[in-house]
Motif scaffolding. Structure first.
Motif, mmCIF file in Angstrom:
data_model
loop_
_atom_site.group_PDB
_atom_site.id
_atom_site.type_symbol
_atom_site.label_atom_id
_atom_site.label_comp_id
_atom_site.label_asym_id
_atom_site.label_seq_id
_atom_site.Cartn_x
_atom_site.Cartn_y
_atom_site.Cartn_z
ATOM 1 N N ARG A 195 1.503 -3.313 7.997
ATOM 2 C CA ARG A 195 2.515 -3.910 8.869
ATOM 3 C C ARG A 195 2.009 -5.171 9.555
ATOM 4 O O ARG A 195 2.774 -6.075 9.872
ATOM 5 N N TYR A 196 0.690 -5.241 9.807
ATOM 6 C CA TYR A 196 0.105 -6.388 10.513
ATOM 7 C C TYR A 196 -1.021 -6.999 9.679
ATOM 8 O O TYR A 196 -2.199 -6.919 10.049
ATOM 9 N N PRO A 197 -0.702 -7.615 8.549
ATOM 10 C CA PRO A 197 -1.754 -8.160 7.674
ATOM 11 C C PRO A 197 -2.492 -9.348 8.271
ATOM 12 O O PRO A 197 -3.573 -9.696 7.802
ATOM 13 N N ASP A 198 -1.943 -9.969 9.309
ATOM 14 C CA ASP A 198 -2.565 -11.154 9.890
ATOM 15 C C ASP A 198 -3.245 -10.854 11.225
ATOM 16 O O ASP A 198 -3.504 -11.774 12.006
ATOM 17 N N ASP A 199 -3.550 -9.602 11.479
ATOM 18 C CA ASP A 199 -4.233 -9.231 12.712
ATOM 19 C C ASP A 199 -5.742 -9.293 12.481
ATOM 20 O O ASP A 199 -6.301 -8.444 11.784
ATOM 21 N N PRO A 200 -6.433 -10.286 13.042
ATOM 22 C CA PRO A 200 -7.877 -10.405 12.808
ATOM 23 C C PRO A 200 -8.662 -9.240 13.387
ATOM 24 O O PRO A 200 -9.719 -8.871 12.865
ATOM 25 N N GLY A 201 -8.159 -8.645 14.463
ATOM 26 C CA GLY A 201 -8.837 -7.497 15.043
ATOM 27 C C GLY A 201 -8.827 -6.306 14.110
ATOM 28 O O GLY A 201 -9.826 -5.576 13.993
ATOM 29 N N LEU A 202 -7.706 -6.092 13.432
ATOM 30 C CA LEU A 202 -7.626 -5.017 12.455
ATOM 31 C C LEU A 202 -8.578 -5.269 11.294
ATOM 32 O O LEU A 202 -9.278 -4.362 10.834
ATOM 33 N N ALA A 203 -8.592 -6.500 10.811
ATOM 34 C CA ALA A 203 -9.481 -6.843 9.701
ATOM 35 C C ALA A 203 -10.942 -6.623 10.086
ATOM 36 O O ALA A 203 -11.742 -6.115 9.292
ATOM 37 N N SER A 204 -11.292 -6.995 11.311
ATOM 38 C CA SER A 204 -12.660 -6.814 11.782
ATOM 39 C C SER A 204 -13.007 -5.331 11.890
ATOM 40 O O SER A 204 -14.106 -4.906 11.502
ATOM 41 N N LEU A 205 -12.076 -4.538 12.411
ATOM 42 C CA LEU A 205 -12.294 -3.102 12.538
ATOM 43 C C LEU A 205 -12.509 -2.448 11.180
ATOM 44 O O LEU A 205 -13.450 -1.665 10.983
ATOM 45 N N ILE A 206 -11.652 -2.779 10.226
ATOM 46 C CA ILE A 206 -11.755 -2.199 8.891
ATOM 47 C C ILE A 206 -13.062 -2.606 8.224
ATOM 48 O O ILE A 206 -13.738 -1.806 7.584
ATOM 49 N N GLY A 207 -13.438 -3.881 8.380
ATOM 50 C CA GLY A 207 -14.689 -4.353 7.803
ATOM 51 C C GLY A 207 -15.895 -3.651 8.395
ATOM 52 O O GLY A 207 -16.821 -3.254 7.668
ATOM 53 N N GLU A 208 -15.902 -3.479 9.715
ATOM 54 C CA GLU A 208 -17.029 -2.808 10.367
ATOM 55 C C GLU A 208 -17.149 -1.361 9.912
ATOM 56 O O GLU A 208 -18.246 -0.883 9.590
ATOM 57 N N LEU A 209 -16.018 -0.653 9.871
ATOM 58 C CA LEU A 209 -16.060 0.754 9.475
ATOM 59 C C LEU A 209 -16.447 0.909 8.004
ATOM 60 O O LEU A 209 -17.147 1.857 7.634
ATOM 61 N N THR A 210 -15.995 -0.009 7.167
ATOM 62 C CA THR A 210 -16.356 0.049 5.745
ATOM 63 C C THR A 210 -17.871 -0.116 5.565
ATOM 64 O O THR A 210 -18.473 0.543 4.713
ATOM 65 N N MET A 211 -18.474 -0.973 6.373
ATOM 66 C CA MET A 211 -19.908 -1.204 6.271
ATOM 67 C C MET A 211 -20.726 -0.066 6.876
ATOM 68 O O MET A 211 -21.792 0.277 6.377
ATOM 69 N N ARG A 212 -20.215 0.543 7.944
ATOM 70 C CA ARG A 212 -21.022 1.507 8.697
ATOM 71 C C ARG A 212 -20.757 2.965 8.334
ATOM 72 O O ARG A 212 -21.564 3.837 8.693
ATOM 73 N N SER A 213 -19.649 3.241 7.657
ATOM 74 C CA SER A 213 -19.309 4.632 7.350
ATOM 75 C C SER A 213 -18.923 4.771 5.885
ATOM 76 O O SER A 213 -17.898 4.242 5.454
ATOM 77 N N THR A 214 -19.737 5.490 5.131
ATOM 78 C CA THR A 214 -19.400 5.727 3.720
ATOM 79 C C THR A 214 -18.166 6.605 3.608
ATOM 80 O O THR A 214 -17.391 6.462 2.655
ATOM 81 N N ALA A 215 -17.972 7.515 4.565
ATOM 82 C CA ALA A 215 -16.786 8.376 4.538
ATOM 83 C C ALA A 215 -15.525 7.540 4.710
ATOM 84 O O ALA A 215 -14.524 7.735 4.001
ATOM 85 N N PHE A 216 -15.560 6.602 5.657
ATOM 86 C CA PHE A 216 -14.401 5.724 5.842
ATOM 87 C C PHE A 216 -14.152 4.892 4.592
ATOM 88 O O PHE A 216 -13.011 4.771 4.134
ATOM 89 N N ALA A 217 -15.194 4.288 4.040
ATOM 90 C CA ALA A 217 -15.046 3.435 2.862
ATOM 91 C C ALA A 217 -14.428 4.208 1.699
ATOM 92 O O ALA A 217 -13.569 3.687 0.972
ATOM 93 N N ARG A 218 -14.840 5.453 1.528
ATOM 94 C CA ARG A 218 -14.311 6.263 0.434
ATOM 95 C C ARG A 218 -12.821 6.566 0.649
ATOM 96 O O ARG A 218 -12.009 6.438 -0.273
ATOM 97 N N LEU A 219 -12.456 6.940 1.863
ATOM 98 C CA LEU A 219 -11.056 7.243 2.154
ATOM 99 C C LEU A 219 -10.192 5.982 2.108
ATOM 100 O O LEU A 219 -9.054 6.014 1.634
ATOM 101 N N TRP A 220 -10.720 4.877 2.591
ATOM 102 C CA TRP A 220 -9.961 3.620 2.607
ATOM 103 C C TRP A 220 -9.625 3.175 1.184
ATOM 104 O O TRP A 220 -8.543 2.657 0.927
ATOM 105 N N ALA A 221 -10.531 3.391 0.263
ATOM 106 C CA ALA A 221 -10.335 2.957 -1.120
ATOM 107 C C ALA A 221 -9.247 3.762 -1.821
ATOM 108 O O ALA A 221 -8.729 3.319 -2.851
#
Length: 299
Positions: A195-221
């Motif tokens: 819904r908010y593809p242009d929210d830089p805060g969301l992009a930053s949050l997703i990027g941080e969690l993808t890097m720091r949590s393998t569980a998040f990265a697996r579920l996100w994919a």
């Protein structure tokens, strides 16, 4: 994190998760190079041409009609929330340099009043990224008793419930079925990102969690969608023991503004007794009605 890329990724991921045997397609023992359905097989199920579907999945077409999207949703076996998400991704315009970024959410007087009005019922107010805008004393005690109750008052120090689920040991131990909670959090975040593809805060949050949590990265994919409207969770609380609560999300009409998560339990249940005990333990620890729930001034 643009809508065009999200649509392509969503279609590819969900097609890969749909096996030929799920739709009664015979493969006669043939060796398949990719998991899931092929593009032409999905196109056949949806009743559209394979070249057109390929262009859509590759992000080369942005003119899919609602009827075509519904046909693709049916072919992918999407539920209603996932179908709506697919339509949202397809409607997202291409990002440009002048694309307006969504405004940051603030603690409004109405939201602060709601936190106070629910009394001893645990409640927290969150923005779209999961950052805590405010909580009442029992909400803090139930969800984050190990954190500073005044944290939400400082925008630079606000705890983020999405991060806590994946990166905080206390929060992970709080949920008896942590994998179910993790799936719900990621499924809801997927909807918000669409819904908010242009929210830089969301992009930053997703990027941080993808890097720091393998569980998040697996579920996100996996690109699974799950609205967090209401769900029962068994919680192992360090102060009141084990209790099962219903976590319900209250959102203003139109889905704009902060959302409030409340935790309730049936009358005369052990969980209701535990919540009442938790409320009593917060009286001396929280002299204010709602920690961090003061409405913010607009600039």
């Amino acid at each position: 994190m643009n809508g065009n890329g999200q649509l392509s990724d969503f279609l590819q991921a969900r097609r890969a998760q749909l096996r030929p045997e799920d739709i009664g397609l015979k493969t006669y023992g043939e060796r398949r190079r990719v998991p899931g359905l092929r593009r032409e097989e999905l196109a056949m199920l949806a009743g559209i041409s394979a070249p057109y579907y390929s262009r859509l999945e590759q992000g080369q077409s942005r003119n899919a009609s609602p009827e075509i999207l519904d046909a693709i949703a049916a072919a992918l076996r999407l539920d209603e929330s996932e179908r709506v998400h697919l339509h949202a991704l397809a409607r997202t315009p291409r990002r440009s340099r002048s694309a307006a970024q969504p405004r940051a959410e603030r603690m409004t007087p109405a939201t602060a009043a709601m936190l106070e009005a629910v009394g001893d019922t645990p409640a927290i107010a969150l923005d779209r990224r999961g950052s805590v805008l405010g909580w009442n004393p029992t909400g803090h005690a139930l969800f984050a008793c190990h954190l500073d109750p005044t944290g939400p008052a400082d925008p630079a120090q606000r705890p983020n419930m999405t991060k806590l689920v994946f990166l905080d040991a206390h929060t992970r131990e709080l949920y008896a079925d942590w994998p179910a909670k993790a799936r719900a959090v990621v499924g809801s975040l997927r909807m918000t990102a669409g819904r908010y593809p242009d929210d830089p805060g969301l992009a930053s949050l997703i990027g941080e969690l993808t890097m720091r949590s393998t569980a998040f990265a697996r579920l996100w994919a996996r690109h699974r969608i799950m609205p967090c409207d209401a769900a029962d969770y068994e919680m192992h609380h360090p102060l009141v023991g084990t209790l099962t609560v219903n976590q319900q999300t209250l959102q203003s009409p139109g889905g704009e503004g902060p959302r409030i998560v409340v935790a309730t339990a049936p009358p005369d249940s052990p969980a209701r007794t535990a919540l009442a005990l938790l409320a009593r333990t917060t009286v001396t620890r929280h002299p204010s009605a709602a920690a961090g729930a003061t409405p913010e001034r607009t600039a």
